[in-house]
Motif scaffolding. Structure first.
Motif, PDB file in Angstrom:
ATOM      1  N   GLU A  38      14.125   4.598  -3.801  1.00 21.37           N
ATOM      2  CA  GLU A  38      12.962   5.271  -3.208  1.00 21.37           C
ATOM      3  C   GLU A  38      13.253   6.741  -2.940  1.00 21.37           C
ATOM      4  N   LYS A  45      10.839  13.153  -8.130  1.00 21.11           N
ATOM      5  CA  LYS A  45       9.416  13.108  -8.500  1.00 21.11           C
ATOM      6  C   LYS A  45       9.215  13.274 -10.015  1.00 21.11           C
ATOM      7  N   MET A  56      -4.611   6.469  -7.305  1.00 18.55           N
ATOM      8  CA  MET A  56      -3.415   6.940  -6.618  1.00 18.55           C
ATOM      9  C   MET A  56      -2.364   7.234  -7.681  1.00 18.55           C
ATOM     10  N   ASN A  60       3.288   6.650  -6.085  1.00 21.57           N
ATOM     11  CA  ASN A  60       2.948   6.090  -4.785  1.00 21.57           C
ATOM     12  C   ASN A  60       2.814   4.570  -4.848  1.00 21.57           C
ATOM     13  N   TRP A  61       2.292   4.065  -5.966  1.00 25.25           N
ATOM     14  CA  TRP A  61       2.214   2.611  -6.139  1.00 25.25           C
ATOM     15  C   TRP A  61       3.621   2.012  -6.143  1.00 25.25           C
ATOM     16  N   PHE A  63       6.281   3.230  -4.694  1.00 23.46           N
ATOM     17  CA  PHE A  63       6.783   3.271  -3.323  1.00 23.46           C
ATOM     18  C   PHE A  63       6.240   2.106  -2.500  1.00 23.46           C
ATOM     19  N   ILE A  64       4.949   1.842  -2.628  1.00 26.10           N
ATOM     20  CA  ILE A  64       4.332   0.797  -1.805  1.00 26.10           C
ATOM     21  C   ILE A  64       4.867  -0.578  -2.216  1.00 26.10           C
ATOM     22  N   THR A  67       8.315  -0.999  -0.908  1.00 26.38           N
ATOM     23  CA  THR A  67       8.269  -1.228   0.538  1.00 26.38           C
ATOM     24  C   THR A  67       7.972  -2.678   0.849  1.00 26.38           C
TER      25      THR A  67
ATOM     26  N   THR B 321       7.751   4.899   4.404  1.00 28.19           N
ATOM     27  CA  THR B 321       6.995   5.034   3.162  1.00 28.19           C
ATOM     28  C   THR B 321       5.766   5.910   3.345  1.00 28.19           C
ATOM     29  N   PHE B 322       4.976   5.614   4.390  1.00 30.29           N
ATOM     30  CA  PHE B 322       3.678   6.276   4.448  1.00 30.29           C
ATOM     31  C   PHE B 322       3.752   7.683   5.029  1.00 30.29           C
ATOM     32  N   VAL B 326       5.053   8.685   0.417  1.00 27.99           N
ATOM     33  CA  VAL B 326       3.774   8.706  -0.288  1.00 27.99           C
ATOM     34  C   VAL B 326       3.102  10.076  -0.169  1.00 27.99           C
TER      35      VAL B 326
END
Lengths: 127, 326
Positions: A38, A45, A56, A60-61, A63-64, A67, B321-322, B326
């Motif tokens: 991560e 990036k 999105m 970011n997907w 990362f989620i 998580t 994360t947020f 992100v």
């Protein structure tokens, strides 16, 4: 709960540990690897992950998803949900996985709508 | 703990009590109740953060530009390394907590004490790190101007593209502006200290420095902040009304006001959880030392506070994360 009741297999039985302590260290290594990925992605990036996907960035997907993977292993192995009875598992996890995505869906949709209203409306927000 | 009787006549009567369908003690179930409700509270906070972010999707501050500090590395741009370190500290203290729980199952008092001690240290280091993070966030780095509409104007060097601090461009102008005290005017308006420079000083300095241009909140198509041309900047600066240095609940130099509000509220609420977790762990730690759980015959209390501690770690994974990724 006695020590011999621990379920020592992770990754759907792909990886089996000899003792509970070993499993704990194994999960720590796994969580660390995920966190390092991560942080690495967050610093580098990569350009090919910046493409939008379902409103999105692809990054970011990722990362989620990572998580949620981390959350799963913390809950299943550190909080011992893996060793609990099915009924307890369900009563903990089901309310969360039903209510939270629902809340996320309606609230983010509303936020997106307000963004459109503010962008296309006749009022200037930048003065 | 052992209240169940194994009377065969009673076992057929499911509703008569004495059976434990979930095979978990009362205390553990109550801890799970709390965790599920607290998880919903945190998701409410994070979702409202997401709401504000989607509402301002084209002008939200970029986390990499806000959290750039690392201890002992002054002036070096180190985005995210520090929070990554904090994440590792918290995950590691989670691991020592599971090891304490595991040692408790084997009734090894010495090991439980040692691992609980490490857990408390990890938690304390994490809370301290968060305090340091807050300090940097509140203090700010470059300063900015704010327009009447609440838009933040930041300054960048046209040639290098680097941020410029207010103190570097402001031309000192002798003024007699005093700190406004509640006793001198309307009682509900007061200020604790004046900003180090005034809007007029920044404006004068900006006009004198040909190289400096203004960066606004709006993001361009590549996700970077829009930098205005020199001519546009000269026009834009006339809209500035306030000097903003650092962050508080009303203004922040990083951009959208809600960003700082959510940062303070969510990381603060999480930090409060970590802090109370450390306190609870300390109480349990002393109970272990005096032998309460040896006498009780089991270390289930360690398991219960362990659940809480892991939950705090779990929440941090999402906050990390947020807020930062992100």
């Amino acid at each position: 709960m006695a020590a011999d009741q621990h379920n020592l297999a992770i990754f759907r039985g792909l990886l089996k540990f000899k003792s509970n302590q070993q499993k704990i260290w194994g999960v720590l290594i796994f969580l660390s690897i995920v966190t390092i990925i991560e942080v690495f992605l967050g610093i580098v990036k990569p350009q090919f992950l910046m493409t939008p996907f379902l409103r999105m960035k692809l990054l970011n997907w990722i990362f989620i998803i990572l998580t949620i993977v981390k959350a799963y292993y913390i809950a299943w192995d550190f909080m011992h949900i893996r060793d609990e009875k099915g009924g307890l598992k369900g009563s903990i996890v089901l309310p969360l996985i039903i209510l939270i995505p629902y809340l996320v869906f309606i609230v983010l949709l509303e936020g997106d709508y307000i963004f459109d209203v503010m962008r296309d409306g006749f009022v200037s927000w930048n003065f | 703990m052992e209240v169940a009787t194994s009377n065969p006549a009673e076992e057929t009567n499911v509703w008569g009590g004495g059976t434990r369908p979930l095979n978990a003690s009362y205390g553990k179930l109550m801890m799970w109740f709390f965790i599920v409700s607290d998880a919903l509270t945190f998701s409410g906070f994070l979702v409202s953060y997401g709401f504000s972010r989607f509402k301002n999707i084209d002008s939200w501050p970029i986390a990499d530009e806000v959290f750039t500090h690392f201890p002992f590395l002054h002036g070096i741009d180190a985005p995210m390394y520090y929070v990554a370190l904090m994440t590792f500290i918290l995950i590691f203290s989670s691991v020592t907590m599971v090891l304490a729980v595991d040692a408790g199952h084997h009734m090894q008092k010495g090991k439980v004490t040692f691992y609980m001690f490490l857990t408390i240290i990890g938690g304390a280091v994490f809370v301290g790190s968060q305090a340091w993070e807050w300090k940097n966030f509140i203090k700010g780095e470059y300063g900015a101007l704010e327009t009447k509409g609440g838009q933040i104007l930041q300054f960048v060097d046209q040639t290098t593209g680097k941020r410029v601090a207010l103190a570097d461009i402001a031309t000192p102008i002798a003024t007699d502006r005093e700190t406004h005290l509640g006793s001198n005017g309307v009682w509900y308006v007061s200020e604790t200290e004046l900003p180090s420079v005034s809007v007029a000083e920044v404006k004068a300095g900006f006009e004198a420095n040909e190289n400096v241009v203004i960066r606004i909140q709006k993001l361009d198509e590549n996700g970077h902040k829009t930098v205005l041309s020199r001519a546009e900047s000269l026009e834009k600066i006339n809209a500035a009304t306030t000097v903003v240095e650092g962050a508080n609940l009303i203004h922040n130099e990083y951009g959208n006001r809600l960003f700082a509000d959510f940062f303070f509220f969510i990381t603060g609420f999480h930090g409060f959880h970590v802090f109370s977790g450390v306190i609870i762990n300390l109480i349990i730690f002393f109970n272990i030392i005096v032998g309460t759980y040896e006498k009780r015959g089991h270390y289930e209390m360690v398991e219960k506070v362990g659940l809480y501690w892991h939950f705090v770690d779990l929440v941090w994974v999402f906050v990390f994360t947020f807020f930062y990724l992100v």
